[in-house]
Design an enzyme around this catalytic site. Structure first.
Site, PDB file in Angstrom:
ATOM      1  N   ARG A  35       0.826  -1.218   0.000  1.00  0.00           N
ATOM      2  CA  ARG A  35       0.000   0.000   0.000  1.00  0.00           C
ATOM      3  C   ARG A  35       0.855   1.261   0.000  1.00  0.00           C
ATOM      4  NH1 ARG A  35      -3.441   2.984   4.220  1.00  0.00           N
ATOM      5  NH2 ARG A  35      -5.316   3.672   3.103  1.00  0.00           N
ATOM      6  N   ILE A  61      -7.619   7.541  -0.627  1.00  0.00           N
ATOM      7  CA  ILE A  61      -7.390   6.102  -0.707  1.00  0.00           C
ATOM      8  C   ILE A  61      -8.138   5.498   0.477  1.00  0.00           C
ATOM      9  CG2 ILE A  61      -5.153   6.378   0.479  1.00  0.00           C
ATOM     10  CD1 ILE A  61      -4.200   3.825  -0.903  1.00  0.00           C
ATOM     11  N   SER A  62      -9.026   4.567   0.201  1.00  0.00           N
ATOM     12  CA  SER A  62      -9.885   4.007   1.247  1.00  0.00           C
ATOM     13  C   SER A  62      -9.067   3.278   2.299  1.00  0.00           C
ATOM     14  CB  SER A  62     -10.903   3.040   0.634  1.00  0.00           C
ATOM     15  OG  SER A  62     -11.760   3.703  -0.259  1.00  0.00           O
ATOM     16  N   GLN A  63      -9.642   3.176   3.507  1.00  0.00           N
ATOM     17  CA  GLN A  63      -8.935   2.435   4.548  1.00  0.00           C
ATOM     18  C   GLN A  63      -8.850   0.970   4.144  1.00  0.00           C
ATOM     19  OE1 GLN A  63     -12.274   3.458   7.409  1.00  0.00           O
ATOM     20  NE2 GLN A  63     -11.401   1.651   8.408  1.00  0.00           N
TER      21      GLN A  63
END
Length: 215
Positions: A35, A61-63
């Site tokens: 990530r 950016i999503s968790q």
């Protein structure tokens, strides 16, 4: 390729499991995809925390746990052709590319698409096709899709996307107003129509029509 240290990665995977990400293929893909490659600038040191982070063009950016739960809900098979609406950082598409035969990902921001392409090349993910487009209309030329995932919230599942889902296919997306808590739903297309399941509350940026003005 340098990634997080083993302890950080172990804590990351533990956090995913504790939030309900239990599918072994999904966990393996999320362990494999760094990530940190998708998080830049001031927030690069927080890439392995379970939280959304800002990226360019006013997007996020999503968790990781939400990425994992959405991917798990999508039930991707190795021979599937997947459409992602909302490339964003590219992190979700990279994980899907580890699970599916082919991933098509679209975003209205050309800047985000270019940045994601560079990371995909670095990771040698040759089964991702990227393009700058209004994703709310899907990709009719490539339809139908086995799986569709939408990473921005619409008030309802967009009709063009439903039409491009194969019979037997699955779509996962957040629905609801952009300024409130939304609901993550899973849509299954059957011979008779569409079945809807509500999965969990989420917060996503809104799904907007047209192209971004970032060039």
């Amino acid at each position: 390729m340098s990634g997080p240290d083993p302890e950080t990665k172990m804590q990351f995977l533990f956090a995913l499991r504790s939030k309900g990400v239990t599918d072994k293929r999904v966990l393996a893909a999320m362990e494999e995809v760094d990530r940190g490659l998708f998080v830049r600038g001031l927030f690069s040191g927080r890439a392995y925390e379970d939280m959304p982070l800002p990226i360019a063009c006013g997007q996020t950016i999503s968790q990781p746990s939400v990425v994992g739960l959405m991917t798990q809900a999508l039930e991707v098979n190795p021979r599937d052709k997947v459409l992602e609406v909302g490339t964003g950082s590219g992190y979700q598409a990279a994980i899907l590319a580890k699970l599916a035969r082919r991933v098509y990902t679209v975003d209205r921001h050309a800047r985000l698409v270019r940045a994601a392409q560079l990371v995909f090349q670095q990771l040698q993910l040759v089964n991702i096709t990227t393009m700058t487009a209004d994703g709310s209309f899907g990709l009719p030329d490539q339809a139908p899709f086995d799986r569709i995932i939408v990473t921005a919230a619409a008030e309802d599942a967009p009709g063009p996307l439903l039409a491009q889902l194969k019979i037997g296919g699955i779509m996962v997306l957040p629905v609801g107003q952009s300024d409130t808590v939304q609901t993550l739903i899973r849509v299954r297309r059957t011979e008779q129509g569409f079945d809807y399941d509500e999965l969990r509350p989420v917060r996503f940026v809104p799904l907007l029509e047209g192209l971004g003005k970032d060039g």
